[in-house]
Structures are given as C-alpha cells and as structure tokens.
Design a protein around this motif. Structure first.
Motif, PDB file in Angstrom:
ATOM      1  N   ARG A 108       1.005  -0.530  -0.062  1.00  0.00           N
ATOM      2  CA  ARG A 108       0.192  -0.073   0.441  1.00  0.00           C
ATOM      3  C   ARG A 108       1.037   1.544  -0.108  1.00  0.00           C
ATOM      4  O   ARG A 108       1.213   1.702   1.081  1.00  0.00           O
ATOM      5  N   ARG A 147       1.566  -1.106  -5.770  1.00  0.00           N
ATOM      6  CA  ARG A 147      -0.224  -0.668  -5.421  1.00  0.00           C
ATOM      7  C   ARG A 147      -0.184   0.910  -6.063  1.00  0.00           C
ATOM      8  O   ARG A 147       0.559   1.146  -4.748  1.00  0.00           O
ATOM      9  N   GLY A 207      -9.127  -7.213  -4.384  1.00  0.00           N
ATOM     10  CA  GLY A 207      -9.294  -6.520  -2.768  1.00  0.00           C
ATOM     11  C   GLY A 207     -10.748  -6.582  -1.929  1.00  0.00           C
ATOM     12  O   GLY A 207     -11.941  -5.394  -2.770  1.00  0.00           O
ATOM     13  N   ASN A 226     -12.684  -6.247   0.386  1.00  0.00           N
ATOM     14  CA  ASN A 226     -12.338  -4.607   1.388  1.00  0.00           C
ATOM     15  C   ASN A 226     -13.450  -4.200   1.511  1.00  0.00           C
ATOM     16  O   ASN A 226     -14.157  -3.770   1.690  1.00  0.00           O
ATOM     17  N   ARG A 231     -17.338  -0.148   4.845  1.00  0.00           N
ATOM     18  CA  ARG A 231     -16.839  -0.801   5.713  1.00  0.00           C
ATOM     19  C   ARG A 231     -16.276  -0.476   6.947  1.00  0.00           C
ATOM     20  O   ARG A 231     -15.412  -0.763   7.337  1.00  0.00           O
TER      21      ARG A 231
HETATM   22  C1  PEP Z   1      -9.266  -4.303  -0.403  1.00  0.00           C
HETATM   23  O1  PEP Z   1     -10.067  -3.144  -0.602  1.00  0.00           O
HETATM   24  O2  PEP Z   1      -9.903  -5.001   0.029  1.00  0.00           O
HETATM   25  C2  PEP Z   1      -7.758  -3.486   0.063  1.00  0.00           C
HETATM   26  C3  PEP Z   1      -7.308  -5.193   0.042  1.00  0.00           C
HETATM   27  O3  PEP Z   1      -7.890  -2.268  -0.139  1.00  0.00           O
HETATM   28  P1  PEP Z   1      -7.506  -1.658   0.901  1.00  0.00           P
HETATM   29  O4  PEP Z   1      -8.233  -2.054   2.448  1.00  0.00           O
HETATM   30  O5  PEP Z   1      -5.647  -1.058   1.386  1.00  0.00           O
HETATM   31  O6  PEP Z   1      -8.108  -0.550   0.280  1.00  0.00           O
END
Ligand code: PEP
Ligand code: MG
Length: 739
Positions: free
Chosen positions: A468, A504, A623, A625, A636
């Motif tokens: 990240r 990323r 991703g 999340n 989230r």
């Molecule tokens: C996600 O969205 O699952 C992800 C890995 O990115 P981040 O948690 O940094 O938004």
C-alpha cells in the motif's frame, strides 16, 4: 433444598430490602445475591453474567468460584465475556432456556430474561448431586425475580460499577477495577499509566498557571535549546526506525523555534517586564489567532504543532504538570489522531493507544499495526475527561481494556507477556505451502510500511502481494518528491531481493485523506475522487510515483497494480502512463523494464467485463474489503452498519466465483488481498472456487498457512459448490460454519 415457598417468591422482602439498602456498589450487591442463592440452594459454585446489548456478550459480574475463572484464558485477555452460543452460558442466552454443561447435569446455566429481553445468565454448579426437574422449577422462579432486580441494579449502579461499565453509562470516578469491551485496533498488549492527549485542553491549562517566580530570558532560551535537542532526537528516532515515513514530522516545530520574529517578539515582551513564560504564551497566542484565521488549511493545521511546541517549552522551563510529559511507557488516550501523531507517539515509545472515538479509524488502525503499537478503539469520549493518570491495561487483540487492573489481572498480564517473549508468535513459513491434499498455494503479505516487510521476510513470506504505497504519502506533510519515493521503493526492492513484489499505486481518498490536499473536500469521499481516479486527474503526481517505482525496480520485473479500476478506459489510461514513464526513463539512459500490469477488483462494475479485463492484464487481485463495501453499499468502516457488511452474501460469493472462473479460463493469475483472505470461515470457500494466491498482513501469515494446510481442496470444492447453490445468508452460514 430448603424452600418453603418454592414456587412463589424465592427471596423474601426483608432480604430484598437488605440487598438494595446496604450494598454500596454493584459488586457488594451481586455478592449478596450470590450469598442468598447459596443460602437457599445446595450448590458449590455460582456465577452471574449480565447481557451487554452493545457488544452482544455476556459480561462476567460475580462468582463464588474464582480459581479457574481468571479473566485471562488460553493466553488471551478475555475479561470473562462470553458470546452467544459459546459454552453452556452462551447456549443458555441463545436458546432462552436452561442448559446443562454435560449429561451429568452438575453445571446448569439459566437465562435471566425480562419477557423475551435477555438480562443475563445465572450459572450454578454442584459437586455431586445432579440438578433435578424440581431444581429447574426453583431456578426459573429465581431467575424471573432476578431479572427485575438486575435490570434495576444495572441502572442503579451503572455509574459506579466494578468490573463492567457500558460506554455511555458511566461515571468518571474510576476508583475500582473496570473492564470494558472496545474494538480491536492493532494487536499487542500494553499496561501503563494513562496520558491524555488533548492538545487544546492542555494548552488552555497553560493560561491558568500561576508563576511562583520570575523566569529570565536566559532560562527561556535554555528551555528552547533543550526542546530543540529533544525534537531532533525524536526526529532521529523516526528516521532510524521508520525510514520510509521519516518525513520531517517535527519540521514545523523546529522552523518555529528558528523563526527570528517569533523569538524577537518574545524578547521584546520580556524586556518590557513580562515574565518569560507569559511572554512566550502571549506571542504564541497571537500566532495561533493568525494561523486559525488563515484560509489555507495547511497553515491552519500548524496551530496544533504550535500548541504542542509551546507545551514542550513550558515543560522544560517550569516542569508544569499541564505541559506534556514523557509518554514513554504510557497508554495514550486520545479522541482523534493524525497519522503524524501516531508517528510521534511511536517515536516517543508510548506503550499503547486508546482511541476514545466512534469515528473512522481504519487507516489509523492499519498504521498502528505497522508501527506495532497496541491500539484499542472505544466509543467513550468521556474517558479523556479523566485528569489523573490511571493505570490502564489494553489488549489490542481482543479490544478489551481494564482500568485500575487488580493484582490478579496484572500478574496474568505479566505472565502472558513473559510467555509471548519466550515464544514469539511469528514462526517461519515453509518454502512450499500446500493444502492438506497437496495442492500448491502461494502465500504473500500485505505491507504498509518498511517494518512490515522486514517482519514478513523474517517469516519467509512468499513475496509481497500488496504494497500500500500510500502510507508514506499519508504520513508526510507534503507530496513526497520522486527522489524521496525512489529511496523508499528502493529499500522495498532490496529487502525482498528474490521474491515477487506487487506495488499498488497511490490509493488515497475515502478515509485516506492527504493532509496537504485538504482544500479538496467531498460530500461522499468513498464515492469520490479516490485511488486511480485521483491519479488520473493528477497525472503529474502519478507520473512521479510511476517513475520512482520503475527507477527503483531497474531491470527487475515487478508487478504494478491499480486500485479501484471501474472501466477498461481507466486501466488503459493508467497503462499508457506507465508505458510513457518507462520510455522516458529508457530515453534518458535509466534502466527500466515494463512491469507486469494488474488491476484490483474492488468495484462491481468489472464483473460485466471480466473477459475483456482478463485479455488486457497480466494479473488480477481481489480487494475484498472494498469489493464487499461497493457490492453491498455498506460503509466498511461504520461499526454501526457492520451487520450489513456480510462478505458471505450470496451475491458476493457468486461474484468471487465468477472472477475465479474468468481467471482460470484466461489463465490470468489471481490473488485475493482483502481481509477475507485470512478469515478461517472463508478460506475453504476461496480455495474451493480455485483461488491459489492469498495476500494477508504479516500478523495473519501463520494462521492463514495453518488453515490452508488443514484444508482439503476436494472438501473445499464441495463446500464452495454447496454455498454457491444457496441464496439465503443463513443457509450459507450453516455451510461455511459461521455462527
Ligand atoms: C481491499 O479493498 O480489499 C484492499 C486490499 O485495499 P484497502 O484495504 O487498502 O482498501
Ligand atoms: Mg481497497
């Protein structure tokens, strides 16, 4: 058993009177209830738990048997709380009827309910004679009486409860042991005196100081010199330990100290007869006024630095207690923290952080994890109103905290600490990770800051599945230059010389707001200028990052992935920029090769174009999340909405299957890098639909590897097929074993 009025009233009125009138706190009160139960029934053990609506747990309140009921169990600080369905008490609260510990019926748990509303559980034990049907009748009467009594007691004593306190119902007289359930932010335990970080309040306190002597200009200058030395030392600490985020976090402090007009103004006031600290304060207040009135958010933000700085000087000059103390070894309580505050606290060696807010804290939690700073979050802002330092114990793993822990808890805590040091949790991963039936699986790590990578490499992680890159950006006070980024990325490349690394690109926006980009505000930042959208709208910033990554990689093949891709156009535009940067570098004679290009699947709009996407990428990464957030339209980060954030929603599972099928069909490498990748309830499903690459944060590497090695792919496929057949969340929960 002894009851004359067995099926009427168990407690007589005189007893109730005694219960309420002479118990000065809920501990004494519950103790008396237990004494009464002992008096009326032939038992050897009795415990009372109360149901806490907000945390959905039974909270241990009182017991006559404490020996085997320490609040630390299996090496974890549990506070003795019990979830629905867990153990005999959890089953009783779940079913609403009496449950037994075993066939021998020597342990009985009876729910205490007001109508259908759960109040708690009464747990009784006998050494020999099993509980009978008659006993059950007595207990039913008893619990119905207790329901009312306990409901009242809960209210009556809510401000002065030992062992348990609900956020929102509290007193600030924390004189006895209190256990609270918060949210786990970052793992690790900390125990120390609290330090309340409330800059504004501490600064206001400075105005109230009555000076007991006249301080000279010389004394002020000495204090300023000392402050400067301390700040430089802190800065050095950050640079040594956190090289990628070592922006000059104390820059504004140091610049203000060096500022001539600041110093001259103070000097003039002292020469005019002001006491030195008063002169310092007056000049600072003028600056604060000017800074606060500025239109420029960057200047506005400097107010906090100024307040912090002046408190430090005060502390060095007059050692006043309202000035900042050394936070080393302290549990810092704060209402909100900037990423740079976290860095300061880490560099000052705070033991842990208690964030008393219900606000958005995701990136603060991620940062705390990277900094190895235990963090608990609790929606309890009044905690910062405590003036005196309080001994606090926090457990960032379970989200528990204990104010004024008693001897027993401290001893348990110390033995767990010793145990953890003797047996560090991080274990080496095997070179080859396979499922139980021998299928090869790749396990990568998610990293945010360099220390994560160092840890992952010590653990022999298979590579970096998600770097990240925004974290160094978030921690700085201005966009890092290409050179600064290059230095950070070079370190990343060198730390993992022979393992795959996935960079990323900048994923800012949402809750990851750059402090130096604050003039841009949005109503709905999560649906706004986030991630790749931000980069494509700010191509100069994007190019700098791409050049820095490509230069750092040189001739080494790395993977580059773009977050939040929602259309083919975005993917193509981003790729063109990479291509251009690569060609520019080559033309200038700087070694560079085109990286593998991938997209993160976080936005559901990609589901309709998976085949096309697969044609144009080298790899994909889910991703989960954000994917779940956008599939289900649920924030989230909003704890209050967490019941809607259901990764096993049938549509999410089918979408994941669709992605896996497309990747298998097109032979495109697929990784999952969101939280689902380490969750034991989802791993069999993910393996079952054919995902073979997982990227998880370092703290979950061992757990994920263990689950993978215990899972048979054949069985996982059966589970996945069964889960995909159902449209009901409850059915899926049954299949995936989610309680
Ligand atoms: C996600 O969205 O699952 C992800 C890995 O990115 P981040 O948690 O940094 O938004
Ligand atoms: Mg994301």
């Amino acid at each position: 058993m002894i009851l004359r009025h067995r099926y009427h009233m168990l407690f007589e009125f005189s007893e109730l009177d005694w219960l309420f009138h002479d118990s000065e706190d809920i501990d004494a009160f519950l103790k008396r209830i237990i004494d009464l139960i002992y008096k009326h029934m032939n038992i050897t053990g009795c415990s009372i738990y109360l149901w806490d609506e907000s945390s959905e747990q039974l909270i241990f309140m009182a017991s006559e048997k404490t020996v085997d009921q320490a609040p630390f169990r299996n090496g974890e600080f549990t506070g003795l709380n019990i979830r629905k369905g867990q153990g005999v008490c959890g089953r009783a609260i779940d079913s609403g009827s009496i449950e037994y510990g075993s066939k021998r019926r020597l342990v009985m748990a009876a729910p205490i309910q007001r109508g259908s509303i759960p109040v708690g559980v009464l747990n009784l034990e006998r050494a020999k004679r099993p509980f009978s049907i008659i006993d059950e009748g007595v207990i039913r009467v008893l619990t119905s009486q207790l329901a009312n009594i306990l409901e009242n007691a809960k209210l009556f004593y809510s401000g002065n409860r030992n062992s348990y306190l609900e956020p929102g119902q509290h007193s600030l007289e924390f004189s006895s042991q209190i256990i609270l359930q918060g949210i786990a932010g970052a793992p690790g335990t900390a125990f120390g005196d609290s330090y309340t970080l409330d800059r504004q309040r501490s600064f206001t306190e400075l105005r109230r100081i009555k000076y007991d002597k006249v301080y000279t200009l010389g004394e002020l200058e000495k204090a300023i010199e000392k402050t400067e030395e301390q700040l430089l030392e802190l800065q050095k600490n950050v640079e040594e330990n956190l090289s990628d985020s070592a922006s000059l976090i104390f820059t504004s402090h140091l610049l203000i100290l060096k500022d001539n007009s600041f110093r001259t103004e103070i000097k003039t006031r002292i020469n005019n007869g002001n006491n030195a600290p008063a002169a310092l304060l007056a000049v600072t207040e003028n600056y604060i006024k000017a800074f606060s009135e500025s239109e420029n958010p960057f200047v506005k933000e400097k107010v906090e630095d100024l307040e912090d700085l002046v408190q430090r000087i005060f502390s060095n000059m007059i050692g006043d207690s309202s000035a900042p103390v050394n936070v080393e070894g302290r549990v810092v309580i704060s209402k909100s923290l900037y990423p740079s505050d976290m860095l300061m606290l880490a560099s000052e060696k705070a033991a842990g952080i208690l964030l008393v807010t219900g606000g958005i804290t995701a990136h603060i939690a991620i940062l705390a994890q990277s900094l190895k700073m235990p963090l608990v979050i609790i929606d309890f802002p009044d905690l910062i109103k405590t003036d005196k330092p309080l001994p606090i114990l926090i457990d960032g793993q379970t989200g528990k905290l204990c104010i004024n822990p008693g001897k027993r808890i401290i001893m348990e805590f110390q033995s767990i600490q010793a145990d953890r040091q003797a047996n560090p949790e991080e274990m080496m991963l095997p070179d080859l990770i396979t499922s139980r039936d021998g299928t090869r699986v790749n396990l990568f790590t998610n990293i945010n800051l360099i220390p994560d990578l160092e840890e992952a490499m010590r653990m022999n992680a298979g590579g970096v599945g998600l770097y990240r890159t925004e974290f160094p950006f978030l921690l700085r006070s201005s966009f890092p230059t290409e050179e600064e980024q290059y230095a950070v990325y070079k370190q990343v490349i060198e730390l993992a010389p022979d393992k795959p690394i996935t960079f990323r690109t900048l994923d800012v926006g949402g809750d990851k707001i750059l402090s130096y980009y604050k003039d841009y505000t949005e109503e709905n930042p999560f649906l706004g200028l986030r991630s790749i959208r931000f980069c494509l709208k700010n191509p100069a910033v994007f190019r700098q990052q791409l050049r820095a990554i490509l230069r750092a990689a040189g001739k080494r093949k790395i993977k580059l992935m773009f977050p939040m891709i929602s259309t083919m156009e975005e993917l193509r535009s981003a790729r063109v920029l990479v291509q251009e940067c690569h060609e520019d570098l080559q033309m200038s004679g700087i070694p560079s090769i085109m990286p593998e290009i991938g997209a993160m699947i976080e936005i559901p709009s990609l589901l309709g174009i998976l085949d096309h996407l697969c044609d144009e990428v080298d790899f994909l990464s889910i991703g989960s999340n954000d994917f779940v957030q956008y599939m289900l339209a649920v924030d989230r980060n909003n704890e209050k909405m967490s019941e809607y954030y259901v990764p096993h929603n049938p549509s999410v599972l089918r979408a994941l299957n669709q992605i896996a099928e497309a990747c298998i069909k097109h032979n495109v490498e697929l990784t999952i890098c969101g939280e689902m990748a380490h969750q034991k309830e989802y791993l069999p499903f993910l393996l079952g639909i054919g995902i073979r690459q997982f990227s998880v944060s370092t703290s979950f590497l061992n757990q994920t590897q263990r689950i993978i090695s215990e899972t048979s792919i054949t069985e996982a496929e059966i589970i996945a097929d069964a889960a995909l057949e159902h449209s009901s969340i409850y059915e899926i929960e049954r299949i995936l074993g989610i309680s």
